[in-house]
Design an enzyme around this catalytic site. Sequence first.
Site, PDB file in Angstrom:
ATOM      1  N   LYS A  37       0.837  -1.207   0.000  1.00  0.00           N
ATOM      2  CA  LYS A  37       0.000   0.000   0.000  1.00  0.00           C
ATOM      3  C   LYS A  37       0.866   1.249   0.000  1.00  0.00           C
ATOM      4  O   LYS A  37       1.755   1.404   0.833  1.00  0.00           O
ATOM      5  CB  LYS A  37      -0.908   0.019   1.235  1.00  0.00           C
ATOM      6  CG  LYS A  37      -1.875   1.217   1.231  1.00  0.00           C
ATOM      7  CD  LYS A  37      -2.898   1.132   2.349  1.00  0.00           C
ATOM      8  CE  LYS A  37      -2.433   1.800   3.612  1.00  0.00           C
ATOM      9  NZ  LYS A  37      -2.452   3.273   3.534  1.00  0.00           N
ATOM     10  N   ASP A  63      -3.648   4.207  -1.974  1.00  0.00           N
ATOM     11  CA  ASP A  63      -4.568   4.700  -0.933  1.00  0.00           C
ATOM     12  C   ASP A  63      -4.512   6.225  -0.885  1.00  0.00           C
ATOM     13  O   ASP A  63      -3.885   6.810  -0.011  1.00  0.00           O
ATOM     14  CB  ASP A  63      -4.153   4.082   0.408  1.00  0.00           C
ATOM     15  CG  ASP A  63      -5.107   4.423   1.540  1.00  0.00           C
ATOM     16  OD1 ASP A  63      -6.262   4.789   1.244  1.00  0.00           O
ATOM     17  OD2 ASP A  63      -4.691   4.306   2.704  1.00  0.00           O
ATOM     18  N   ASP A  68     -14.093  14.495  -3.314  1.00  0.00           N
ATOM     19  CA  ASP A  68     -14.265  15.777  -4.009  1.00  0.00           C
ATOM     20  C   ASP A  68     -15.574  15.685  -4.783  1.00  0.00           C
ATOM     21  O   ASP A  68     -16.313  14.699  -4.637  1.00  0.00           O
ATOM     22  CB  ASP A  68     -13.050  16.012  -4.941  1.00  0.00           C
ATOM     23  CG  ASP A  68     -12.736  17.497  -5.112  1.00  0.00           C
ATOM     24  OD1 ASP A  68     -13.677  18.267  -5.364  1.00  0.00           O
ATOM     25  OD2 ASP A  68     -11.553  17.870  -5.012  1.00  0.00           O
ATOM     26  N   THR A 127      -9.747   4.649  11.149  1.00  0.00           N
ATOM     27  CA  THR A 127      -9.527   3.856  12.369  1.00  0.00           C
ATOM     28  C   THR A 127      -8.930   4.690  13.498  1.00  0.00           C
ATOM     29  O   THR A 127      -8.876   4.239  14.634  1.00  0.00           O
ATOM     30  CB  THR A 127      -8.615   2.649  12.076  1.00  0.00           C
ATOM     31  OG1 THR A 127      -7.583   3.086  11.198  1.00  0.00           O
ATOM     32  CG2 THR A 127      -9.374   1.534  11.416  1.00  0.00           C
ATOM     33  N   ARG A 218       3.014   0.328  10.674  1.00  0.00           N
ATOM     34  CA  ARG A 218       4.116   0.432  11.623  1.00  0.00           C
ATOM     35  C   ARG A 218       4.545  -0.867  12.306  1.00  0.00           C
ATOM     36  O   ARG A 218       5.752  -1.048  12.537  1.00  0.00           O
ATOM     37  CB  ARG A 218       3.798   1.544  12.639  1.00  0.00           C
ATOM     38  CG  ARG A 218       3.930   2.928  12.011  1.00  0.00           C
ATOM     39  CD  ARG A 218       3.210   3.994  12.787  1.00  0.00           C
ATOM     40  NE  ARG A 218       1.760   3.842  12.690  1.00  0.00           N
ATOM     41  CZ  ARG A 218       0.880   4.676  13.238  1.00  0.00           C
ATOM     42  NH1 ARG A 218       1.309   5.709  13.944  1.00  0.00           N
ATOM     43  NH2 ARG A 218      -0.412   4.470  13.092  1.00  0.00           N
TER      44      ARG A 218
END
Length: 239
Positions: A37, A63, A68, A127, A218
Amino acid sequence: MIPRPARAGIIAALDTPSPAAAERLAERVAPHAGLLKLGLEFFVANGPAAVARIARHRPVFLDLKFHDIPNTVAGAVRSVLPLAPAMLTIHAAGGPAMIEAARRAAEGAGEGAGTGRPAILAVTVLTSTDAATLAGCGVSGGPAQQVLRLARLALEAGADGLVLSPREVAMVRAAHGPAPLLVVPGVRPAGSDPGDQARTATPEEAAAAGADWLVIGRPITAAPDPGAAAAAIAASLGR
Ligand code: C5P
């Protein structure tokens, strides 16, 4: 479109502005991840050509979370189609007309290099967002209710799948059945640092709840050995 994995798979989030760092991470994690990603941090710094280089390792989930007016989002989707991303994201809160426009624009991909079109994923509630944050934005009822509302809206408007937290996966599966592709960030192996994520679960919990793909950043990228971290998570998922 990328086939649905038989067991929940890993999408490694390469959140870095550095093409060299992304390349190193891609090399290490590619054996254990179904997709890589790339988000705004990478894309804004490096542009489309750098995305194409990472896509040599694994299919890319781009991603960029478009949000808009429908015409602008459709144009943005058309602009990324030459990169043949396997998945791309829009915000469900952009509404049905915007989502329909994104889907129609993506369908143009089939006419190109024969790579098929990207899956359009609608981001429900980030999230990192909790009930207090939502309330501050004028949304009452909490994340679960808002995810359900946006999930229905997005799927009816033609989204192929949803991005949602592990806490809401089982509820959305129960409401919408096996068809939608459910892509779940906020995944933290037991004992790892939640960072800014508010609604987390372990990889095993997210998979058991019905997730198709787990987006993990991470816990892999900040590990001393990213390849080993990705391998350990893949093993915990029985892959
Ligand atoms: O490092 P961490 O595992 O928290 O990374 C999660 C990734 O998933 C980040 O790239 C973040 O942008 C993304 N994401 C998210 N919540 C969403 C949608 C995407 O955390 N609703």
